[in-house]
Design a protein around this motif. Structure first.
Motif, PDB file in Angstrom:
ATOM      1  N   THR A  30     -15.795  24.915  13.135  1.00 53.73           N
ATOM      2  CA  THR A  30     -16.832  24.496  14.082  1.00 53.73           C
ATOM      3  C   THR A  30     -18.133  24.193  13.348  1.00 53.73           C
ATOM      4  O   THR A  30     -18.851  23.283  13.699  1.00 53.73           O
ATOM      5  CB  THR A  30     -17.085  25.579  15.153  1.00 53.73           C
ATOM      6  N   PHE A  31     -18.384  24.939  12.260  1.00 54.60           N
ATOM      7  CA  PHE A  31     -19.597  24.691  11.486  1.00 54.60           C
ATOM      8  C   PHE A  31     -19.466  23.399  10.690  1.00 54.60           C
ATOM      9  O   PHE A  31     -20.439  22.674  10.508  1.00 54.60           O
ATOM     10  CB  PHE A  31     -19.874  25.867  10.545  1.00 54.60           C
ATOM     11  N   ASP A  51     -15.840  22.494  20.131  1.00 56.05           N
ATOM     12  CA  ASP A  51     -16.382  23.522  19.238  1.00 56.05           C
ATOM     13  C   ASP A  51     -16.333  24.894  19.891  1.00 56.05           C
ATOM     14  O   ASP A  51     -15.935  25.870  19.274  1.00 56.05           O
ATOM     15  CB  ASP A  51     -17.847  23.207  18.883  1.00 56.05           C
TER      16      ASP A  51
END
Ligand SMILES: [Zn+2]
Length: 147
Positions: A30-31, A51
Motif C-alpha cells: 500500500t505504501f 489500499d
C-alpha cells in the motif's frame, strides 16, 4: 510423552510464518502504490479503496499468521487455546527441556556441580600453624611457611 515437536505443529509454524510474510508484503504494498501514484489524483477513490482493503487484509494476515505460528510452536494447549495444563506441559516439553539444558550449560560454564560426583579438593595442612591450604599451594596462606 512426545520428545519432539510433531510434523503438524512444524507445518503450522511455517504456514503461520508464510502468512505473516504475505501480510507484511501486502501491507507494505500500500505504501509502494502510494509512492508510485503520489500526486496523481485520477482514480483516487478506487485506489484508496484498494489500499484500504490491502492494508486491512495485510494486518489480518499478520495477526492470523502470528496466532497460527504460536500454535505451531507451542501446541494448542501449550499456547493457551485449550485449557489443559497436563497437555500443555507435554507440548511445551521440548522448550522446558531446552531451558533445562541451557541452565545446565550455564552451570557448567560457571563450574557449578549439580549432584553426581562432587569435585574432590585435596587440602594440605600447614605444619607450623595447622591451616588447610590448597594442594597446589607452595606456601601457607596463613603464616607463609613452606608446605
Ligand atoms: Zn601456616
Amino acid at each position: 510423552m512426545p520428545r519432539h515437536i510433531s510434523d503438524e505443529r512444524k507445518t503450522a509454524y511455517y504456514v503461520g510464518m508464510g502468512l505473516q510474510i504475505l501480510g507484511a508484503l501486502l501491507f507494505a504494498s500500500t505504501f509502494v502504490t502510494f509512492l508510485i501514484h503520489f500526486g496523481d489524483f485520477t482514480d483516487f477513490e478506487a485506489r484508496a479503496r484498494s489500499d484500504g482493503f490491502r492494508a486491512f487484509g495485510g494486518m489480518s494476515l499478520l495477526i492470523i499468521g502470528s496466532i497460527v505460528r504460536g500454535i505451531g510452536a507451542r501446541g494448542l494447549a501449550g499456547s493457551g487455546v485449550l485449557l489443559d495444563p497436563e497437555k500443555a506441559r507435554d507440548e511445551l516439553e521440548p522448550y522446558s527441556r531446552m531451558a533445562g539444558g541451557m541452565a545446565k550449560d550455564a552451570l557448567e560454564e560457571a563450574n557449578i556441580n549439580l549432584g553426581g560426583e562432587p569435585t574432590k579438593v585435596i587440602m594440605v595442612k600447614c605444619r607450623s600453624c595447622g591451616r588447610l591450604n590448597q594442594e597446589s599451594a607452595k606456601f601457607c596462606q596463613e603464616c607463609g611457611a613452606k608446605l
